[in-house]
Design a protein around this motif. Structure first.
Motif, PDB file in Angstrom:
ATOM      1  N   GLU A  44      16.160   0.424   4.370  1.00 50.81           N
ATOM      2  CA  GLU A  44      16.605  -0.844   4.968  1.00 50.81           C
ATOM      3  C   GLU A  44      15.427  -1.676   5.466  1.00 50.81           C
ATOM      4  OE1 GLU A  44      19.282   0.185   8.103  1.00 50.81           O
ATOM      5  OE2 GLU A  44      20.822   0.932   6.728  1.00 50.81           O
ATOM      6  N   HIS A  45      14.313  -1.026   5.749  1.00 49.03           N
ATOM      7  CA  HIS A  45      13.154  -1.696   6.313  1.00 49.03           C
ATOM      8  C   HIS A  45      12.058  -1.990   5.294  1.00 49.03           C
ATOM      9  CE1 HIS A  45      14.585  -1.287  10.432  1.00 49.03           C
ATOM     10  NE2 HIS A  45      15.096  -0.148  10.009  1.00 49.03           N
ATOM     11  N   LEU A  46      12.284  -1.574   4.058  1.00 51.66           N
ATOM     12  CA  LEU A  46      11.298  -1.809   3.013  1.00 51.66           C
ATOM     13  C   LEU A  46      11.816  -2.892   2.079  1.00 51.66           C
ATOM     14  CD1 LEU A  46      10.264   1.874   2.270  1.00 51.66           C
ATOM     15  CD2 LEU A  46       9.149   0.218   3.767  1.00 51.66           C
TER      16      LEU A  46
ATOM     17  N   LEU B 245       6.162   9.115   3.960  1.00 50.78           N
ATOM     18  CA  LEU B 245       5.598   7.924   3.341  1.00 50.78           C
ATOM     19  C   LEU B 245       4.248   8.299   2.755  1.00 50.78           C
ATOM     20  CD1 LEU B 245       7.720   6.578   5.256  1.00 50.78           C
ATOM     21  CD2 LEU B 245       6.091   4.731   5.530  1.00 50.78           C
ATOM     22  N   HIS B 246       4.074   8.045   1.476  1.00 49.32           N
ATOM     23  CA  HIS B 246       2.798   8.286   0.815  1.00 49.32           C
ATOM     24  C   HIS B 246       2.131   6.927   0.663  1.00 49.32           C
ATOM     25  CE1 HIS B 246       3.719  12.487  -0.116  1.00 49.32           C
ATOM     26  NE2 HIS B 246       4.963  12.050  -0.169  1.00 49.32           N
ATOM     27  N   VAL B 247       1.035   6.754   1.385  1.00 52.15           N
ATOM     28  CA  VAL B 247       0.359   5.459   1.473  1.00 52.15           C
ATOM     29  C   VAL B 247      -1.032   5.578   0.880  1.00 52.15           C
ATOM     30  CG1 VAL B 247      -0.373   3.627   3.054  1.00 52.15           C
ATOM     31  CG2 VAL B 247       1.656   4.979   3.592  1.00 52.15           C
ATOM     32  N   HIS B 248      -1.417   4.594   0.098  1.00 52.62           N
ATOM     33  CA  HIS B 248      -2.741   4.575  -0.523  1.00 52.62           C
ATOM     34  C   HIS B 248      -3.830   4.626   0.551  1.00 52.62           C
ATOM     35  CE1 HIS B 248      -5.783   3.690  -3.482  1.00 52.62           C
ATOM     36  NE2 HIS B 248      -6.252   2.727  -2.706  1.00 52.62           N
ATOM     37  N   GLY B 249      -4.748   5.584   0.420  1.00 52.03           N
ATOM     38  CA  GLY B 249      -5.882   5.678   1.330  1.00 52.03           C
ATOM     39  C   GLY B 249      -5.586   6.269   2.691  1.00 52.03           C
TER      40      GLY B 249
ATOM     41  N   ASN C 207       0.800  -1.221   0.000  1.00 47.52           N
ATOM     42  CA  ASN C 207       0.000   0.000   0.000  1.00 47.52           C
ATOM     43  C   ASN C 207       0.837   1.276   0.000  1.00 47.52           C
ATOM     44  OD1 ASN C 207      -2.353  -1.478  -0.034  1.00 47.52           O
ATOM     45  ND2 ASN C 207      -2.587  -1.434   2.181  1.00 47.52           N
ATOM     46  N   ILE C 208       2.144   1.146   0.214  1.00 46.96           N
ATOM     47  CA  ILE C 208       3.009   2.328   0.186  1.00 46.96           C
ATOM     48  C   ILE C 208       3.259   2.676  -1.279  1.00 46.96           C
ATOM     49  CG2 ILE C 208       5.250   3.301   0.808  1.00 46.96           C
ATOM     50  CD1 ILE C 208       5.305   1.288   3.166  1.00 46.96           C
ATOM     51  N   LEU C 209       2.891   3.879  -1.679  1.00 49.12           N
ATOM     52  CA  LEU C 209       3.067   4.318  -3.066  1.00 49.12           C
ATOM     53  C   LEU C 209       4.513   4.697  -3.336  1.00 49.12           C
ATOM     54  CD1 LEU C 209      -0.080   6.628  -3.257  1.00 49.12           C
ATOM     55  CD2 LEU C 209       0.124   4.283  -4.095  1.00 49.12           C
ATOM     56  N   TYR C 210       5.037   5.612  -2.512  1.00 49.02           N
ATOM     57  CA  TYR C 210       6.430   6.025  -2.637  1.00 49.02           C
ATOM     58  C   TYR C 210       6.868   6.695  -1.348  1.00 49.02           C
ATOM     59  CZ  TYR C 210       4.549  10.693  -3.777  1.00 49.02           C
ATOM     60  OH  TYR C 210       3.886  11.889  -3.749  1.00 49.02           O
ATOM     61  N   VAL C 211       8.183   6.852  -1.201  1.00 48.83           N
ATOM     62  CA  VAL C 211       8.766   7.507  -0.035  1.00 48.83           C
ATOM     63  C   VAL C 211       9.592   8.673  -0.556  1.00 48.83           C
ATOM     64  CG1 VAL C 211      10.220   7.222   2.004  1.00 48.83           C
ATOM     65  CG2 VAL C 211       8.900   5.272   1.148  1.00 48.83           C
ATOM     66  N   GLU C 212       9.379   9.822   0.041  1.00 42.88           N
ATOM     67  CA  GLU C 212      10.064  11.041  -0.386  1.00 42.88           C
ATOM     68  C   GLU C 212      10.968  11.536   0.743  1.00 42.88           C
ATOM     69  OE1 GLU C 212       8.798  15.401  -2.177  1.00 42.88           O
ATOM     70  OE2 GLU C 212       7.262  14.085  -1.339  1.00 42.88           O
ATOM     71  N   ALA C 213      12.234  11.780   0.423  1.00 46.83           N
ATOM     72  CA  ALA C 213      13.184  12.252   1.426  1.00 46.83           C
ATOM     73  C   ALA C 213      13.120  13.756   1.557  1.00 46.83           C
ATOM     74  CB  ALA C 213      14.598  11.837   1.042  1.00 46.83           C
ATOM     75  N   GLY C 214      13.391  14.215   2.753  1.00 45.11           N
ATOM     76  CA  GLY C 214      13.472  15.647   3.029  1.00 45.11           C
ATOM     77  C   GLY C 214      14.461  15.871   4.152  1.00 45.11           C
TER      78      GLY C 214
ATOM     79  N   HIS D  59      15.852   7.941  -7.371  1.00 42.29           N
ATOM     80  CA  HIS D  59      16.427   9.280  -7.274  1.00 42.29           C
ATOM     81  C   HIS D  59      16.981   9.389  -5.860  1.00 42.29           C
ATOM     82  CE1 HIS D  59      16.302  13.711  -6.909  1.00 42.29           C
ATOM     83  NE2 HIS D  59      16.376  13.726  -8.229  1.00 42.29           N
ATOM     84  N   ARG D  60      17.878  10.326  -5.628  1.00 43.15           N
ATOM     85  CA  ARG D  60      18.423  10.443  -4.268  1.00 43.15           C
ATOM     86  C   ARG D  60      17.352  10.800  -3.250  1.00 43.15           C
ATOM     87  NH1 ARG D  60      21.447  16.102  -3.382  1.00 43.15           N
ATOM     88  NH2 ARG D  60      19.868  17.388  -4.378  1.00 43.15           N
ATOM     89  N   SER D  61      16.225  11.320  -3.718  1.00 43.66           N
ATOM     90  CA  SER D  61      15.152  11.726  -2.814  1.00 43.66           C
ATOM     91  C   SER D  61      13.913  10.848  -2.876  1.00 43.66           C
ATOM     92  CB  SER D  61      14.730  13.167  -3.133  1.00 43.66           C
ATOM     93  OG  SER D  61      15.818  14.040  -2.957  1.00 43.66           O
ATOM     94  N   TYR D  62      13.925   9.763  -3.670  1.00 40.98           N
ATOM     95  CA  TYR D  62      12.710   8.971  -3.834  1.00 40.98           C
ATOM     96  C   TYR D  62      12.965   7.467  -3.870  1.00 40.98           C
ATOM     97  CZ  TYR D  62      10.232  13.212  -5.187  1.00 40.98           C
ATOM     98  OH  TYR D  62       9.669  14.454  -5.193  1.00 40.98           O
ATOM     99  N   LEU D  63      12.106   6.744  -3.158  1.00 38.97           N
ATOM    100  CA  LEU D  63      11.957   5.293  -3.287  1.00 38.97           C
ATOM    101  C   LEU D  63      10.542   5.093  -3.825  1.00 38.97           C
ATOM    102  CD1 LEU D  63      13.106   3.778   0.122  1.00 38.97           C
ATOM    103  CD2 LEU D  63      14.091   3.274  -2.085  1.00 38.97           C
ATOM    104  N   VAL D  64      10.386   4.220  -4.802  1.00 36.61           N
ATOM    105  CA  VAL D  64       9.071   4.015  -5.403  1.00 36.61           C
ATOM    106  C   VAL D  64       8.691   2.550  -5.300  1.00 36.61           C
ATOM    107  CG1 VAL D  64       7.772   4.138  -7.561  1.00 36.61           C
ATOM    108  CG2 VAL D  64       9.369   5.949  -6.989  1.00 36.61           C
ATOM    109  N   ASN D  65       7.423   2.302  -4.998  1.00 28.02           N
ATOM    110  CA  ASN D  65       6.890   0.943  -4.985  1.00 28.02           C
ATOM    111  C   ASN D  65       6.602   0.557  -6.433  1.00 28.02           C
ATOM    112  OD1 ASN D  65       5.360  -1.404  -4.761  1.00 28.02           O
ATOM    113  ND2 ASN D  65       4.445  -0.736  -2.833  1.00 28.02           N
ATOM    114  N   LYS D  66       7.269  -0.470  -6.933  1.00 31.14           N
ATOM    115  CA  LYS D  66       7.125  -0.887  -8.329  1.00 31.14           C
ATOM    116  C   LYS D  66       5.688  -1.273  -8.671  1.00 31.14           C
ATOM    117  CE  LYS D  66      10.839  -3.665  -7.882  1.00 31.14           C
ATOM    118  NZ  LYS D  66      11.858  -4.665  -8.272  1.00 31.14           N
ATOM    119  N   LEU D  67       4.911  -1.699  -7.694  1.00 32.07           N
ATOM    120  CA  LEU D  67       3.527  -2.080  -7.939  1.00 32.07           C
ATOM    121  C   LEU D  67       2.652  -0.895  -8.356  1.00 32.07           C
ATOM    122  CD1 LEU D  67       2.884  -4.429  -4.881  1.00 32.07           C
ATOM    123  CD2 LEU D  67       3.314  -5.110  -7.247  1.00 32.07           C
TER     124      LEU D  67
END
Length: 161
Positions: free
Chosen positions: A104-106, A85-89, A72-79, A115-123
């Protein structure tokens, strides 16, 4: 702070939840405790808790932990030293940890650093155009240094004339 949760050992998998799943004959129940820092241990420690191949992660919210399914995690954005964490719903969740520690936990089966600022859920990748991934209504940049790795990790089907 210590949080109690249930470890349910099903026939072929282990589930962690604050509330136990329905029990069946042959299931084992075990009460466990987890310290706050267990999800994000101090960077200097050698012993890490890896939640890889686990379909969920517990995220500290207010005075407890919220279970989030990785799918359900769409993507993670660093700041800086925080991540969102951007989560569906759900509303966005601010986590007090840098992107490297969060990643490390995903589960690497789901997530890829684009990107240096983004992790994306491939789904949740809907399309790729140029140097951007489309996740819902958000266009996420792909670093030119990461593009080859990103495209190589996706199941791409293309035909040449």
């Amino acid at each position: 702070m210590t949080v109690q949760f249930i470890k349910v050992t099903k026939k072929d998998r282990v589930c962690y939840a604050p509330v136990p799943e329905p029990l069946e004959e042959g299931d084992k129940l075990e009460i466990m405790e987890m310290k706050d820092e267990a999800l994000f241990p101090p960077a200097g420690k050698n012993a890490r808790i890896s939640l890889s191949r686990n379909p969920m992660v517990f995220v500290k919210m207010n005075d407890g932990f919220q279970r989030i399914l990785m799918k359900n995690i769409l993507y993670v954005e660093a700041g800086g030293s925080y991540c969102t964490l951007h989560v569906h719903g759900m509303p966005a969740i601010l986590v007090s940890a840098p992107l490297a520690r969060v990643s490390e936990h995903l589960d690497g089966e789901y997530f890829i650093r684009v990107h240096r600022s983004y992790l994306v859920n491939k789904l949740h990748i809907e399309s790729i155009a140029g140097n951007f991934l489309q996740v819902g209504v958000v266009a996420i940049p792909i670093s030119k240094f990461m593009k080859k790795k990103v495209l190589g990790s996706l199941n791409m089907l293309s035909f040449s004339k």
